[in-house]
Design a protein around this motif. Structure first.
Motif, PDB file in Angstrom:
ATOM      1  N   SER A 103      28.680  27.612  14.747  1.00 52.64           N
ATOM      2  CA  SER A 103      29.443  28.475  14.550  1.00 52.64           C
ATOM      3  C   SER A 103      28.868  29.771  14.792  1.00 52.64           C
ATOM      4  CB  SER A 103      29.662  28.590  12.917  1.00 52.64           C
ATOM      5  OG  SER A 103      28.861  28.953  12.148  1.00 52.64           O
ATOM      6  N   ALA A 104      29.710  30.952  14.908  1.00 52.87           N
ATOM      7  CA  ALA A 104      29.155  32.256  15.212  1.00 52.87           C
ATOM      8  C   ALA A 104      30.118  33.480  14.850  1.00 52.87           C
ATOM      9  CB  ALA A 104      28.801  32.557  16.684  1.00 52.87           C
ATOM     10  N   VAL A 136      24.470  32.067  23.672  1.00 53.67           N
ATOM     11  CA  VAL A 136      25.277  30.729  23.338  1.00 53.67           C
ATOM     12  C   VAL A 136      24.581  29.900  24.442  1.00 53.67           C
ATOM     13  CG1 VAL A 136      27.111  29.657  23.205  1.00 53.67           C
ATOM     14  CG2 VAL A 136      26.734  31.609  21.884  1.00 53.67           C
ATOM     15  N   CYS A 137      24.732  30.360  25.844  1.00 56.55           N
ATOM     16  CA  CYS A 137      24.513  29.464  26.909  1.00 56.55           C
ATOM     17  C   CYS A 137      22.944  28.756  26.988  1.00 56.55           C
ATOM     18  CB  CYS A 137      24.895  30.286  28.351  1.00 56.55           C
ATOM     19  SG  CYS A 137      26.582  30.320  28.603  1.00 56.55           S
ATOM     20  N   GLU A 138      22.324  29.749  26.578  1.00 56.74           N
ATOM     21  CA  GLU A 138      20.882  29.419  26.472  1.00 56.74           C
ATOM     22  C   GLU A 138      20.740  28.175  25.422  1.00 56.74           C
ATOM     23  OE1 GLU A 138      18.778  32.623  25.647  1.00 56.74           O
ATOM     24  OE2 GLU A 138      18.816  33.632  27.755  1.00 56.74           O
ATOM     25  N   PRO A 141      34.535  36.176  12.960  1.00 51.48           N
ATOM     26  CA  PRO A 141      34.275  34.771  13.582  1.00 51.48           C
ATOM     27  C   PRO A 141      34.354  34.995  15.410  1.00 51.48           C
ATOM     28  CG  PRO A 141      35.713  34.431  11.668  1.00 51.48           C
ATOM     29  CD  PRO A 141      35.664  35.923  11.928  1.00 51.48           C
ATOM     30  N   LEU A 142      33.384  34.184  15.701  1.00 49.71           N
ATOM     31  CA  LEU A 142      33.913  33.687  17.293  1.00 49.71           C
ATOM     32  C   LEU A 142      34.341  32.294  17.636  1.00 49.71           C
ATOM     33  CD1 LEU A 142      30.634  36.039  18.479  1.00 49.71           C
ATOM     34  CD2 LEU A 142      33.057  36.678  18.503  1.00 49.71           C
ATOM     35  N   HIS A 143      34.937  32.116  18.695  1.00 55.84           N
ATOM     36  CA  HIS A 143      35.332  30.912  18.886  1.00 55.84           C
ATOM     37  C   HIS A 143      35.454  30.584  20.286  1.00 55.84           C
ATOM     38  CE1 HIS A 143      37.037  30.524  14.815  1.00 55.84           C
ATOM     39  NE2 HIS A 143      37.690  31.513  14.930  1.00 55.84           N
ATOM     40  N   ILE A 144      34.708  29.263  20.631  1.00 56.26           N
ATOM     41  CA  ILE A 144      34.846  28.695  22.083  1.00 56.26           C
ATOM     42  C   ILE A 144      36.214  28.299  22.492  1.00 56.26           C
ATOM     43  CG2 ILE A 144      33.713  27.354  23.750  1.00 56.26           C
ATOM     44  CD1 ILE A 144      31.340  27.352  22.137  1.00 56.26           C
TER      45      ILE A 144
END
Length: 304
Positions: free
Chosen positions: A265-266, A208-210, A165-168
């Protein structure tokens, strides 16, 4: 008669596109490399390299010869590995490439357990850019790599291991850190930190930014997850950090705030990669299983 050494010199010229750097890479003087290249061209009766170009360019027939020479040199290496394997069993030094967004936080415990189980097996660990390491693997400069997917290249065995998992994360004093509910639209216009453009991580941050209507902070690129966390913690911008780093002893959340977005989520998929038919394939598989087992232990079985 053409020799393997001459083909090694030709492949080095193709890789480095510079006679001096190629000579340094194969540990000979530049005059020796140039002389052996001329001898190879004389033996084959063709021109392989355009010498007046900078960077050095191969002729069309030179590119074909390099493609076949690369395969030949890898076959020879596999024969040498196979004979070593017959003598040593599970042993020897394995040149292992890993991305800096994973290796420092996952590999230490794995290296220790592998050493206990197989004391004659040694890992020469090199951190690097995943795309570049995939090319080094294909050239025989690395034996195995641990990389985010996708991995491109021919004649490679790709073994998916786990999803991470990736987190902001954001500075703890940022207004969004105190919000009861955070959505993607709340991050529109926010600046995101990342690695340089050669990394998988950069491409993921850009996507993600897009999606968010956010911005990649091109002028502030990190060289490690530690650097991203510290820049984020100082208030420079948001960052996307993988789970294993946030759970690690050297990482953590002491200076950043993890955001739980209601509509996002990513994750990233991690794979072990080695060349098809490599003599040490079963050893690489042992290493891959150890990595997958440790990741599942930390993340849980759901992230296979």
């Amino acid at each position: 008669m053409s020799t393997l050494r001459q083909f090694t010199y030709l492949v080095a010229i193709a890789d480095y596109r510079n006679f001096r750097r190629a000579a340094d890479a194969v540990h000979v003087s530049q005059p020796t490399l140039s002389q052996q290249l001329r001898a190879l061209e004389a033996r084959l009766g063709v021109t392989l390299v355009e010498r007046n170009e900078s960077p050095v360019q191969l002729t069309p027939i030179g590119r074909e010869v390099v493609t076949r020479a690369r395969k030949l040199l890898l076959e020879v290496k596999d024969i040498e590995d196979m004979t070593k394997r017959a003598k040593t069993g599970i042993g020897g030094t394995i040149r292992f490439g890993v991305t800096p967004t994973l290796g420092p936080y996952l590999m230490p415990r794995i290296v220790a357990s592998l050493h206990r189980a197989h004391p004659d097996m040694r890992l020469y660990v090199r951190e690097g850019i995943p795309d570049e390491q995939a090319r080094e693997l294909a050239r025989g400069e690395l034996d195995m790599i641990l990389s985010p997917l996708p991995v491109s290249g021919s004649a490679l065995h790709i073994e998916p291991l786990f999803r991470e998992p990736l987190h902001i994360v954001c500075p703890p004093d940022h207004p969004v850190a105190k919000a009861a509910l955070v959505r993607k639209q709340d991050l529109a216009g926010a600046g995101f930190l990342s690695f340089d453009q050669r990394h998988h991580a950069y491409r993921q941050v850009r996507e993600v930014c897009e999606d968010f209507g956010a911005l990649v902070l091109e002028d502030y690129q990190g060289t490690s997850l530690d650097a991203l966390r510290q820049m984020c913690g100082s208030g420079l911008g948001f960052a996307i950090i993988p789970e294993l780093y946030l759970r690690s002893e050297v990482g953590g959340e002491d200076m950043v705030k993890r955001l739980d977005l209601a509509d996002w989520s990513a994750s990233r998929s991690i794979a072990a990669v080695w060349r098809d038919g490599a003599a040490y394939s079963d050893i690489y598989r042992i290493i891959a299983e150890a990595i997958a087992g440790e990741a599942r232990r930390i993340l849980g079985e759901d992230f296979r």
